[in-house]
Design an enzyme around this catalytic site. Structure first.
Site, mmCIF file in Angstrom:
data_model
loop_
_atom_site.group_PDB
_atom_site.id
_atom_site.type_symbol
_atom_site.label_atom_id
_atom_site.label_comp_id
_atom_site.label_asym_id
_atom_site.label_seq_id
_atom_site.Cartn_x
_atom_site.Cartn_y
_atom_site.Cartn_z
ATOM 1 N N ASP A 149 0.863 -1.175 0.000
ATOM 2 C CA ASP A 149 0.000 0.000 0.000
ATOM 3 C C ASP A 149 0.902 1.228 0.000
ATOM 4 O O ASP A 149 2.001 1.168 -0.574
ATOM 5 C CB ASP A 149 -0.942 -0.051 1.225
ATOM 6 N N HIS A 222 -4.429 5.969 3.378
ATOM 7 C CA HIS A 222 -4.961 4.710 2.837
ATOM 8 C C HIS A 222 -4.235 3.488 3.411
ATOM 9 O O HIS A 222 -4.873 2.532 3.872
ATOM 10 C CB HIS A 222 -4.820 4.776 1.320
ATOM 11 N N SER A 566 -10.912 -1.397 -1.403
ATOM 12 C CA SER A 566 -9.670 -1.298 -0.629
ATOM 13 C C SER A 566 -9.914 -1.608 0.833
ATOM 14 O O SER A 566 -9.029 -2.098 1.522
ATOM 15 C CB SER A 566 -9.111 0.127 -0.683
#
Ligand SMILES: *[C@@H]1O[C@H](CO)[C@@H](O)[C@H](O)[C@H]1NC(C)=O
Ligand SMILES: *[C@@H]1O[C@H](CO)[C@@H](O)[C@H](O)[C@H]1NC(C)=O
Ligand SMILES: *[C@@H]1O[C@H](CO)[C@@H](O)[C@H](O)[C@H]1NC(C)=O
Ligand SMILES: *[C@@H]1O[C@H](CO)[C@@H](O)[C@H](O)[C@H]1NC(C)=O
Ligand SMILES: *[C@@H]1O[C@H](CO)[C@@H](O)[C@H](O)[C@H]1NC(C)=O
Ligand SMILES: *[C@@H]1O[C@H](CO)[C@@H](O)[C@H](O)[C@H]1NC(C)=O
Ligand SMILES: *[C@@H]1O[C@H](CO)[C@@H](O)[C@H](O)[C@H]1NC(C)=O
Length: 773
Positions: A149, A222, A566
């Site tokens: 990520d 994220h 995600s």
């Protein structure tokens, strides 16, 4: 969601000029892939061999050395290098070379966690009994989850290591230093952290270090969110900005370890809200390291909806090597729904994860001047005074130069401050980011913001932390508000402050944004495999970002609410870690089978899971259904598959040379013969027959009976219909015969059914999708 569409189109826009101008001298990063290392060469010999290939197409040795970007040395045999199309083509003609492909930029599948309780897990120690999955798995203790990520915010309480035992002896990874990050930021929870940027820098030039940290540290949020969803510690008294979703936050496997592989980076010239970019050359290097570092599970919330052959798909290639080493790989299905055939990551050795809702809302209704109250949701912390305000549709308050067809969209700069000031503005979804629309209303002096769904978004409401009083309404309510605006001279409205509401029904329902099957790369494999929570998920956040990621947003939060596949992917990563902790010897295929065959098909009203508009959803949206980790830990039977089975599958897919030590048989098996826990038959013509093999992983002696719900107009016969096992570990095969029964079945349209083996305790269910030629 639009965020994803926009990101893709931006990247394409960036890419187009060089692509169009590609000449024989234009260099791009290509990956030259040879399969797997045989293990008889030293690291130096490997690099020398890669150099010699490069040298064979380059003018000078210096040119060869300077064009090498990565030499993949551990498991994956290959290199990434700057090549002209001509050089790439010469290399792809060489005998030992399996494939040569561009290092494409990939995107995130962007878009309290109550989601784990919603999946039936009990995290309150006082309420547990000894059969609880978390106790049995010891909270995933010692299982190592690798996350590809954009890094991590290590100071988050979700990554604390109080009371965590010593680092597992199997761990061979490392903790790299860099900007604002050094070895002291790893601990017994985050046991490894690395970053990969050479592929990115070969494309964009050196990283602008005000945009991102040149280190494993997360400047976006994220990566911190996905890592804490999979394996965050239990943290009490957590909430999003404004106190929403308050309670205890926990990852799925709170005692599992995390290994952070930062492969995604900020895009120069674009806001973070547009998403980051992740290059395949960098991801392959990360997966190669993750395999040799000793991870047990990989969670990868990255993908592309562009159909890519398996031998030119970096995530698919890397994952195949990982799966050979029994690493479970979970990937997001993508956020390009509700359009069919928009899937990312369709390889059958990957668990492909769709996204659905949990039973929680952030209720903030709109009250119209005529007294009508319409449901809405938000997590904005800002409130209006309790009175009615003037209400307008964005299309009525635009600048004169805005294109008519984008007039309701509130794209940046489109609203006229003199017309919007002091009003509540209704904007429609479609183009641009949701948070960007809120920002535009604020910029134009609007006092409140209503985000209306398009027809495609249906009832799915993403709760965003907008920078002004706001709410989001479904498509029907958006039309109702438009009608009211049309119907009166001086329309008015009020937005009630949001409240967290639990136990909402129906739940789960599928997210409209969740990418759909059928897979275009291999329609013989039913994808996605499963769905997990991905709407309005609370998890840890980077303090170097803001909750909306907008540059003009200066707020700092420790936890944030996000939506996307995600977010659902690390749920399957975490659940896989729990199952792996209980069954350390199970193959990745067995763990996937356990999750798939135990998934649920009904919502909390006892009805079939629907889509975001209330219509019945199908296996191209949810695969086999909603994950049920406790049931998956005791599936009864599993459909196992080995690395060799995947190579045979690839032979059927026309990819014959992925492993030089393996020769495809003269007559390639059909792809549908892979021992997969679901069945997809595209273009059925007459009768189709295949064989499946189940392994008894339940008790010893047992008898299983089959029950079938055939797709309409199709018959499904299973033979034998009863199978007997005398001991655990035993395998039994059966034949499935699928036949068209009526000539009225619509051509090229998929119909669905399932078959289930049951022994009185376990229901081992496999979905079926068939289309008629
Ligand atoms: C790591 O960085 C921190 C500051 O963030 C510093 O206090 C510490 O001494 C550094 N540790 C090492 C091993 O360099
Ligand atoms: C780096 O990014 C910052 C912030 O966007 C920008 O102001 C600066 O000009 C950039 N630097 C370079 C060298 O591009
Ligand atoms: C929880 O956090 C809030 C805000 O940070 C604080 O006011 C409250 O006292 C905390 N409650 C507990 C039980 O720690
Ligand atoms: C809007 O209309 C213009 C011209 O009328 C066209 O070029 C453009 O593609 C349209 N955009 C959308 C989003 O439909
Ligand atoms: C707006 O969205 C539509 C549908 O996703 C797309 O076709 C169109 O190109 C977009 N227009 C712009 C200007 O981004
Ligand atoms: C509102 O009025 C406009 C023009 O008068 C019309 O085009 C539109 O369809 C109306 N919308 C609704 C929801 O009634
Ligand atoms: C179905 O199979 C028959 C016999 O093998 C063949 O003649 C026919 O062309 C096939 N139809 C389709 C639509 O593939």
């Amino acid at each position: 969601m639009e965020n994803f569409h926009l990101s893709i189109s931006l990247v394409l826009l960036l890419l187009l000029p060089p692509l169009l101008q590609v000449s024989c001298t234009e260099k791009q990063v290509y990956i030259v892939y040879f399969g797997e290392h045989s293990g008889d060469k030293t690291l130096q010999e490997i690099e020398e061999s890669h150099h010699s290939y490069l040298f064979s197409v380059k003018e000078t040795e210096n040119d060869a050395i300077s064009s090498l970007v990565y030499s993949y040395k551990h498991t994956i045999n290959g290199f990434a290098a700057l090549l002209t199309p001509m050089e790439a083509s010469k290399l792809s003609d060489m005998e030992e070379v399996v494939s040569v492909f561009r290092s494409h930029p990939r995107k995130y599948s962007l878009h309290t966690t109550r989601s784990w309780e919603f999946a039936g897990l009990q995290y309150e120690a006082t309420k547990m009994n000894k059969e609880d999955l978390l106790l049995k798995s010891r909270y995933g203790k010692d299982v190592i989850i690798g996350i590809l990520d954009n890094g991590v915010w290590p100071e988050s309480k979700s990554f604390g290591d109080e009371g965590v035992g010593p680092i597992p002896k199997t761990w061979k990874g490392t903790c790299l230093s860099g900007d604002a990050f050094n070895s002291s930021h790893c601990n017994k929870k985050i046991i490894g952290a690395r970053y990969y940027i050479k592929g990115y820098e070969a494309y964009y030039g050196p990283l602008n270090r005000t945009l991102d940290f040149l280190s494993p540290r997360d400047k976006d949020g994220h990566g911190t969110h996905t890592s804490s969803t999979a394996a965050g510690r239990r943290v009490n008294n957590v909430s999003a900005l404004g106190g929403f979703a308050s309670g205890t936050a926990s990852g799925g496997a709170p005692l599992a370890r995390l290994a952070i592989y930062k492969v995604c980076w900020a895009v120069p010239g674009h806001g973070k809200e547009d998403g980051n970019t992740c290059f395949e050359a960098d991801m392959l290097a990360a997966i190669d390291d993750a395999i040799s570092d000793g991870v047990d599970v990989l969670s990868i919330s990255i993908g592309t909806k562009d159909p890519t052959p398996f031998n030119q798909d970096g995530i698919a290639i890397g994952s195949l090597h990982a799966v050979k080493k029994n690493i479970v790989v979970a990937c997001s299905a993508g956020n390009a729904g509700p359009t069919p055939s928009t899937l990312s990551n369709p390889a059958p050795w990957i668990i492909t994860v769709g996204a659905s809702s949990v039973d929680r809302k952030f209720s903030a209704p709109v009250v119209l001047g005529n007294g009508i109250k319409l449901a809405g949701q938000t997590v904005t912390p800002y409130k209006l005074e309790n009175r009615l305000y003037p209400l307008v549709y964005a299309g009525q308050v635009i600048n004169p130069d805005v294109q008519k067809n984008l007039s309701g969209q509130c794209l940046p700069g489109s609203l006229s401050p003199s017309k919007a000031k002091g009003k509540i503005v209704l904007c429609l979804r479609g183009n641009g980011t949701r948070v960007g629309k809120g920002m535009e209303v604020k910029r134009a002096g609007g006092i409140g913001f209503i985000l209306g769904n398009s027809e495609a978004n249906g009832d799915e409401l993403a709760a965003d932390a907008h920078l002004l009083p706001a709410t989001a309404v479904n498509h029907v309510n958006a039309l109702e508000i438009l009608k009211y605006i049309n119907s009166t001279r001086a329309p008015k409205a009020y937005i009630e402050p949001a409240k967290t509401v639990l136990d909402t029904k129906p739940a789960p329902f599928m997210a409209a944004f969740s990418s759909r099957g059928p897979s275009t790369v291999s329609p013989d494999i039913l994808k996605p495999d499963i769905t997990a929570p991905g709407i309005n998920i609370l998890a840890a956040w980077s303090e170097a970002s803001s909750p909306t990621k907008l540059a003009a947003d200066n707020r700092i939060v420790k936890y944030n609410i996000l939506s996307g596949t995600s977010m659902s992917c690390p749920h399957i990563g975490g659940a896989s870690a729990l199952i792996k902790a209980i069954h350390p010897t199970w193959s990745s295929a067995a763990i996937r089978s356990a999750l798939v065959t135990s998934a649920g098909l009904t919502n909390n009203e006892g009805n079939p899971i629907s889509d975001a508009s209330g219509n019945p959803a199908d296996p191209f949206q949810f695969g086999s259904g909603h994950f049920r980790p406790t049931k998956a830990a005791d599936p009864g039977l599993v459909y196992d598959a080995s690395y060799k089975d995947y190579l045979l599958f690839l032979c059927g897919n026309g990819i014959k040379n992925l492993d030089s030590s393996f020769k495809c048989p003269k007559k390639s098996p059909s792809m549908g013969d892979l021992n997969y826990p679901s069945l997809a038959i595209p273009k059925l013509n007459g009768t189709y027959t295949t064989v499946r093999t189940v392994t008894n992983v339940g008790g010893g002696k047992s008898v299983y009976f089959v029950s079938v719900k055939p797709p309409p107009g199709i018959s499904v016969k299973i033979s034998p219909p009863i199978i007997y096992f005398s001991r655990a570990g035993q395998k039994r095969s059966f034949t499935i015969t699928v036949k068209i029964e009526t000539s009225t079945v619509e051509k090229d349209k998929y119909v669905f059914g399932w078959y289930t083996w049951f022994d009185g305790i376990h229901n081992v269910r496999s979905p079926i999708a068939v289309s008629v030629a």
